[in-house]
Design a protein around this motif. Structure first.
Motif, short mmCIF file in Angstrom:
data_model
loop_
_atom_site.label_atom_id
_atom_site.label_comp_id
_atom_site.label_asym_id
_atom_site.label_seq_id
_atom_site.Cartn_x
_atom_site.Cartn_y
_atom_site.Cartn_z
N GLU B 112 0.63 -0.96 0.09
CA GLU B 112 0.05 0.15 -0.28
C GLU B 112 1.29 1.11 0.18
OE1 GLU B 112 -3.42 -0.14 2.22
OE2 GLU B 112 -3.28 1.53 2.72
N PHE B 113 0.47 1.75 -1.06
CA PHE B 113 1.73 3.91 -0.64
C PHE B 113 0.83 4.40 -0.62
CE2 PHE B 113 3.28 0.46 -4.47
CZ PHE B 113 5.17 1.13 -4.30
N VAL B 114 1.16 4.61 0.40
CA VAL B 114 0.93 6.42 1.52
C VAL B 114 0.57 7.41 1.04
CG1 VAL B 114 0.86 4.65 3.21
CG2 VAL B 114 2.60 5.71 2.55
N GLY B 115 1.11 7.41 -0.26
CA GLY B 115 1.42 9.29 -0.37
C GLY B 115 2.68 8.99 -1.49
N VAL B 116 2.92 9.93 -1.78
CA VAL B 116 3.99 10.86 -2.81
C VAL B 116 4.62 11.17 -2.05
CG1 VAL B 116 4.40 11.62 -4.90
CG2 VAL B 116 2.22 10.20 -4.53
N ASN B 117 6.14 11.15 -1.26
CA ASN B 117 6.99 12.04 -1.49
C ASN B 117 8.22 13.20 -2.31
OD1 ASN B 117 9.05 9.95 -1.48
ND2 ASN B 117 10.40 10.59 0.29
N PHE B 118 8.25 12.53 -3.13
CA PHE B 118 9.20 13.23 -4.12
C PHE B 118 8.08 12.91 -5.86
CE2 PHE B 118 12.47 14.14 -7.35
CZ PHE B 118 12.85 15.14 -6.63
N TYR B 119 7.67 13.78 -7.03
CA TYR B 119 7.72 13.28 -7.50
C TYR B 119 8.39 13.22 -8.62
CZ TYR B 119 2.58 13.86 -6.13
OH TYR B 119 1.24 13.53 -5.87
N ASP B 120 8.41 12.31 -9.64
CA ASP B 120 9.57 12.14 -10.93
C ASP B 120 9.50 11.81 -11.76
OD1 ASP B 120 13.13 12.84 -11.37
OD2 ASP B 120 13.23 10.99 -9.11
N GLY B 121 10.25 11.38 -13.02
CA GLY B 121 9.99 10.79 -14.06
C GLY B 121 11.66 10.94 -14.37
N GLN B 122 11.54 9.02 -15.45
CA GLN B 122 12.47 8.63 -16.01
C GLN B 122 13.48 9.75 -17.31
OE1 GLN B 122 11.69 4.97 -17.23
NE2 GLN B 122 14.22 4.90 -18.23
N GLU B 219 6.84 9.08 -12.80
CA GLU B 219 7.93 7.61 -11.27
C GLU B 219 7.10 8.83 -9.95
OE1 GLU B 219 8.84 5.29 -11.85
OE2 GLU B 219 9.35 5.92 -13.99
N PRO B 220 5.47 8.73 -9.56
CA PRO B 220 5.66 9.59 -8.76
C PRO B 220 6.18 8.36 -6.82
CG PRO B 220 3.78 7.95 -9.18
CD PRO B 220 5.14 8.04 -10.75
N LEU B 221 7.63 9.08 -6.65
CA LEU B 221 7.90 8.20 -5.90
C LEU B 221 7.35 8.15 -3.97
CD1 LEU B 221 11.60 9.04 -6.44
CD2 LEU B 221 9.93 7.42 -7.66
N GLY B 222 7.27 7.12 -2.98
CA GLY B 222 6.80 7.39 -1.82
C GLY B 222 6.63 6.46 -1.45
N PRO B 223 6.46 6.59 0.24
CA PRO B 223 7.18 4.99 0.83
C PRO B 223 5.49 4.20 0.68
CG PRO B 223 6.06 7.26 2.04
CD PRO B 223 6.05 7.61 0.50
N LEU B 224 5.74 3.00 1.49
CA LEU B 224 4.69 1.77 1.43
C LEU B 224 5.24 1.18 2.52
CD1 LEU B 224 5.63 -0.34 -1.25
CD2 LEU B 224 6.98 1.74 -1.36
N VAL B 225 3.83 0.44 2.89
CA VAL B 225 3.79 -0.27 3.70
C VAL B 225 3.03 -1.62 3.24
CG1 VAL B 225 3.79 1.32 5.65
CG2 VAL B 225 1.64 0.52 4.48
#
Ligand SMILES: N[C@@H](CCC(=O)N[C@@H](CS)C(=O)NCC(=O)O)C(=O)O
Lengths: 387, 334
Positions: B112-122, B219-225
């Protein structure tokens, strides 16, 4: 009188009982593991099943010398590519390690102090430095080779770069199949001649120059035919175009690093096996054959090696198995073997960790069993046969 | 036999019926957080061996929320390949490792991704000397990629769509990819644009490298659990949201104490002066205060780790607040 018979005092029963017990516990353990795993996977919402094998991989594998691989191909094909790459480096590695091992094993027993010491240092160094470091070491050295734009041309069409060794690629034209046919016939004829020569020697004591006839049949004859047919073969040369060489053939540094490290590492172990095999042949044999006036090379070839082989083959088999399993370190340098491709990238992209690992492990098991099977056949064929 | 089976069944249950992650973390006394093997700006040990970076701050914020002490984290390094099994097996409580939120990871892998802490792209990075100015000129190039990433999938898609060929060199870690690139084994390195900036910053002469203009993916990078433990997912989600909301309200490490009797009601709710929002998460009511005090708001973390004044020098872009032209947005704290 009451019979004192106790089941456990019966040896047959006791051994049967323990065997059943062990098998039963083992089966129970497997059962337990399976249901726990299934339960936990379900609980964590991890999908299971084999259907992913037919899904497109979505990534590219560039090192695939035998099959053409595109990103639209399936994970199953990723598996095939991985198996072939693993077999490629294992097979070539085993052959090279065997040659190296036999040569070094014999050199270590030589009377030349410098030679035997050098062999000793090689063996000790390579046996005692972890394989993965040796792989990385070779790879780092290969990366120091000239960059693609500064490629060094050795001879016409052969280039050294840190992206691999490039060479011309032969292109066969019509008529080449005849040359190939003659070549095959040459091999068959040579085998037949060597059998015949052996029989004749046993009967009459006369020797026949088998080596020269074979060379003539296998190499010279096809060559003559080749030129008679007007050289039905051309070469495609690699040329630098854009970012890379186009055309020709290439051996990649990832493969070379794996090949060198695996064969040099395993070769060191094999040389010890060979040495101990040779030493296991009693001194009397050597002295007796010398007394009969045999040349030293003959003594080695006809007396020592055949007997030593009986001692060498079983441990040699396990070295082959080791080498094959060690080839799974390919990921250290990005060599696309089975573990790197299917057991790594596919596993990760699909998340089917258990499925991929089961398949990968079963494959190594199969390869190992096949190697053992053939080595055992060979082993049996060279054992001392009672008449 | 029946008895035996029931013992087996019970122990199976005992094995897998683990308590909620939040309770586990509290009982253990520290958080286990998965990060990269080293990507400057996101997660890398500094000169004195302390982990620093944007993703590291994410882990520390959660520790601050749970324990009131941002140092109670144990970092586990994970490769692109090992990160998911490490999280799934419970070896770590959460993963903050430049990980792109995708459908299959969210659903099929059971996370489960809880959000995005950095919006990125390749993006793509090449040596300046190659004289390449667009990714479409890369026909026939050798490309270094990290395995087990969205990167390698996007790459295959991009070259297929543009009908140009390439040769992929799949590599396990960013460090190895960098060495291969610097040695000239590959012409191009492709990964998240932030990762390119980080890699470029580590070269002896960053001017020798150019990042090409094409950004070929989201590439929405985010923390997950792990999926299913919603209570724990909420804790991590609101730790992230807190940092974003704190930026919206201008709450910083330096001024948070002065805001304890602010006249803005939401600020009082955030800082736990009013309402029992921490309790709803089974945390203390000052959890958000602890995050802001110890880590700072999103902007502070950003500027410290990846912002224009760091070697990475990445402008805020998409990662600016929605009020500043970016897309960073958090639901209200109420
Ligand atoms: N966002 C992509 C790529 C993630 C990734 O591997 N990023 C690289 C560079 S941006 C990284 O974090 N490398 C650090 C390491 O190798 O440990 C994904 O989630 O698949």
């Amino acid at each position: 009188m009451r019979s004192n018979f106790n089941f456990f005092s019966d040896q047959k029963f006791r051994s049967l009982f323990y065997q059943v017990l062990v098998v039963g516990l083992f089966a129970l353990g497997i059962y337990y593991l399976t249901i726990t795993t299934a339960y936990n996977l379900e609980k964590r919402n991890i999908a299971t099943g084999w259907s992913f094998l037919n899904n497109p991989a979505g990534f590219d594998i560039s090192f695939s010398p035998f099959l053409d691989f595109k990103s639209t191909d399936t994970h199953l094909k990723v598996y095939y590519v991985g198996v072939l790459n693993t077999l490629l480096v294992s097979f070539t590695g085993c052959i090279a390690a065997t040659f190296l091992g036999f040569i070094v094993g014999i050199i270590r027993l030589s009377n030349n102090w410098l030679l035997s010491r050098t062999a000793y240092v090689y063996v000790e160094f390579c046996r005692n430095v972890p394989l993965i470091l040796q792989i990385i070491l070779w790879y780092s050295i290969l990366l120091l080779m000239p960059r693609i734009k500064q490629a060094i041309e050795l001879v016409n069409g052969f280039f050294i770069t840190n992206r691999g060794l490039y060479s011309p690629r032969p292109i066969y034209e019509s008529g080449f199949s005849i040359v190939f046919f003659v070549f095959i016939v040459g091999i068959i004829a040579s085998i037949w001649i060597s059998k015949w020569a052996k029989k004749r020697q046993e009967r009459t004591g006369q020797r026949y120059p088998v080596l020269w006839t074979s060379l003539g049949l296998i190499i010279l004859l096809p060559l003559i035919i080749f030129f008679l047919l007007g050289s039905p073969m051309t070469f495609e040369y690699p040329v630098l175009k854009g970012f890379n060489f186009k055309g020709g053939m290439v051996i990649r540094p990832e493969f070379i690093a794996m090949f060198l490290a695996l064969s040099i590492y395993t070769g060191a172990f094999i040389s010890e096996t060979v040495r101990s095999g040779i030493l296991s042949v009693t001194k009397g044999q050597r002295e007796a054959s010398a007394a009969l006036g045999l040349k030293p090379t003959w003594i080695m070839r006809l007396i020592i090696i055949p007997q030593a082989l009986r001692v060498i083959i079983p441990p040699l088999t396990s070295q082959y198995l080791n080498l094959t399993k060690n080839s799974s370190l390919g990921i250290a340098v990005g060599y696309a073997d089975l573990v790197h491709g299917f057991g790594g990238i596919s596993l990760n992209q699909t998340g089917q960790a258990i499925e991929c690992m089961v398949i990968t492990m079963a494959t190594y098991l199969c390869i190992s069993l096949i190697i053992s099977f053939f080595m055992n056949i060979y082993n049996r064929s060279i054992q001392f046969k009672e008449k | 036999m029946k008895k035996l089976l029931s013992i087996v069944a019970v122990s199976v249950f005992a094995l897998s019926a683990n308590a909620g992650t939040l309770d586990d973390v509290k009982n253990r006394g520290f958080l286990k957080c998965g990060v990269t093997t080293g990507l400057a700006g996101f997660a890398a040990p500094d000169d004195s061996g302390n982990w620093t970076g944007l993703d590291v701050d994410m882990c520390r914020a959660v520790a601050a929320a749970v324990f009131g002490d941002s140092s109670k984290v144990e970092f586990t390094t994970t490769t692109g390949k090992s990160r998911f099994p490490t999280l799934a097996s419970g070896e770590i409580d959460m993963l903050a490792r430049n990980t792109t939120w995708t459908l299959s990871r969210d659903v099929n892998l059971g996370f489960e991704f809880v959000g995005v802490n950095f919006y990125d792209g390749q993006g793509f990075m090449v040596p300046t000397s190659l004289g390449v100015s667009s990714a479409t000129e890369l026909d026939g190039a050798t490309v270094c990629i990290q395995t087990g990433t969205t990167t390698e999938l996007n790459l295959a898609d991009f070259f297929r769509a543009n009908n140009i060929g390439y040769e992929a060199l799949p590599i396990e870690t960013n460090d190895e990819a960098r060495e291969n690139l610097f040695a000239g084994r590959c012409d191009v390195f492709t990964t998240d644009a932030s990762g390119l900036s980080s890699t470029r910053a580590q070269s002896d002469n960053p001017n020798k490298w150019v990042v090409l203009p094409e950004i070929i993916s989201k590439e929405p990078l985010g923390p997950l659990v792990r999926h299913g433990d919603h209570q724990w997912g909420d804790v991590v989600r609101w730790s992230l949201n807190t940092m974003i909301i704190a930026e919206e309200f201008g709450l910083t490490q330096a001024n948070v104490d002065d805001n304890m009797n602010s006249n803005i009601p939401e600020v009082l709710r955030i800082l736990g002066v009013e309402g029992g929002y921490g309790e709803m998460l089974e945390l203390s009511n000052d959890f958000a205060y602890n995050i802001i005090k110890q880590i700072g708001n999103y902007s502070e973390s950003y500027e410290r780790n990846v912002g224009p004044d760091t070697p990475l020098a990445i402008g805020r872009g998409l990662n600016a607040l929605w009020t500043d032209g970016g897309i960073l947005y958090a639901p209200p704290f109420r």
